[in-house]
Design an enzyme around this catalytic site. Structure first.
Site, PDB file in Angstrom:
ATOM      1  CD  GLU A  64      -2.981  -4.888  -9.109  1.00 20.52           C
ATOM      2  OE1 GLU A  64      -1.985  -6.145  -9.468  1.00 20.52           O
ATOM      3  OE2 GLU A  64      -3.538  -4.700  -9.652  1.00 20.52           O
ATOM      4  CG  PHE A 115       1.566   3.919  -2.877  1.00 21.12           C
ATOM      5  CD1 PHE A 115       1.786   5.264  -2.897  1.00 21.12           C
ATOM      6  CD2 PHE A 115       2.188   3.722  -3.577  1.00 21.12           C
ATOM      7  CE1 PHE A 115       2.906   6.249  -3.638  1.00 21.12           C
ATOM      8  CE2 PHE A 115       3.333   3.691  -3.933  1.00 21.12           C
ATOM      9  CZ  PHE A 115       3.897   5.475  -4.729  1.00 21.12           C
ATOM     10  N   GLY A 116      -0.592   3.268  -5.042  1.00 21.87           N
ATOM     11  CA  GLY A 116      -0.758   2.760  -6.510  1.00 21.87           C
ATOM     12  C   GLY A 116       0.451   3.713  -7.281  1.00 21.87           C
ATOM     13  CE1 TYR A 117       2.825  -1.662  -7.126  1.00 23.11           C
ATOM     14  CE2 TYR A 117       4.082  -1.300  -8.773  1.00 23.11           C
ATOM     15  CZ  TYR A 117       3.513  -1.161  -7.263  1.00 23.11           C
ATOM     16  OH  TYR A 117       3.480  -3.249  -7.289  1.00 23.11           O
ATOM     17  N   GLY A 118       1.240   2.453 -10.513  1.00 21.74           N
ATOM     18  CA  GLY A 118       0.895   1.355 -11.609  1.00 21.74           C
ATOM     19  C   GLY A 118      -0.466   1.573 -11.977  1.00 21.74           C
ATOM     20  CB  SER A 119      -2.919  -0.709 -14.093  1.00 23.49           C
ATOM     21  OG  SER A 119      -3.105  -1.258 -12.675  1.00 23.49           O
TER      22      SER A 119
HETATM   23  C1  SIN Z   1      -0.539  -0.775  -8.939  1.00 22.34           C
HETATM   24  O1  SIN Z   1      -0.974   0.244  -9.992  1.00 22.34           O
HETATM   25  O2  SIN Z   1      -0.310  -0.236  -7.730  1.00 22.34           O
HETATM   26  C2  SIN Z   1       0.535  -2.002  -8.754  1.00 22.34           C
HETATM   27  C3  SIN Z   1       0.666  -2.251 -10.390  1.00 22.34           C
HETATM   28  C4  SIN Z   1      -0.258  -1.936 -11.677  1.00 22.34           C
HETATM   29  O3  SIN Z   1      -1.633  -3.211 -11.382  1.00 22.34           O
HETATM   30  O4  SIN Z   1      -0.265  -2.533 -12.479  1.00 22.34           O
END
Ligand code: SIN
Length: 188
Positions: A99, A20-24
């Site tokens: 990360e 699951f990704g929530y940012g980049s």
């Molecule tokens: C993500 O995207 O899930 C982690 C936070 C990021 O790398 O921006």
């Protein structure tokens, strides 16, 4: 929400666990996957509470990037990716490096638009990590983000990219929306 036996018997790396990704990770996963699905993570809130001295800033002028903080009432909308079993270890090794500044892998359950729950992992930078900076007054956050640049690019672009991708998904996130609005108006 519904769960089938995929949920109870899945183990990371068996081809049934999602990332699951929530940012980049939403717009730049940079790994191979078999499927992707918009997904929700219940009980967590996306926040710009993590300093970025390595990607979107430098140690003398760190940027701000998103992490997740627990909040029982919140739902974080993002994108889930399903890699093939054979690629799992390689992908996690790459993401562990990407990360590395404070993020740790958490086992979670994500919910798709059809209500199905699926096992997933996600990277969370918790309050104990040295780059966790927590909240700041809104104008201070805008100023910090507007000026920060790092090896992965301008911090401003990170916010605008995230805002655009969430808009594509039909998701409104108050903090992302307010920051991107303010950054568009901020003098270049
Ligand atoms: C993500 O995207 O899930 C982690 C936070 C990021 O790398 O921006």
């Amino acid at each position: 929400m519904t769960r089938d036996d995929t949920f109870t018997s899945a183990k990371p790396g068996d081809g049934r666990t999602w990332i699951f990704g929530y940012g980049s990770l939403i717009w730049r996963p940079d790994f191979e996957y078999r499927e992707q699905q918009p997904a929700q993570l219940h009980g967590w809130q996306r926040r710009f509470w993590q300093a970025s001295p390595d990607h979107r800033g430098v140690p003398q002028a760190p940027g701000r990037v998103v992490t997740l903080v627990r909040d029982a009432e919140s739902v974080c909308h993002g994108m889930a990716f399903l890699p093939a079993a054979k690629d799992w270890s390689h992908i996690i090794a790459l993401l562990d490096v990407r990360e590395r500044n404070g993020y740790e892998l958490h086992h979670v359950e994500v919910v798709f638009d059809d209500g199905q729950a699926r096992p997933a992992v996600t990277y969370v930078a918790g309050p104990q990590n040295p780059s966790f900076v927590g909240p700041a007054p809104f104008e201070e956050m805008v100023e910090q983000i507007a000026h920060a640049h790092g090896p992965s690019g301008a911090n401003r672009e990170y916010v605008l990219e995230l805002s655009a991708k969430l808009a594509d998904l039909g998701v409104h996130d108050d903090e992302v929306h307010a920051l991107s609005d303010a950054l568009r108006r901020y003098p270049a």
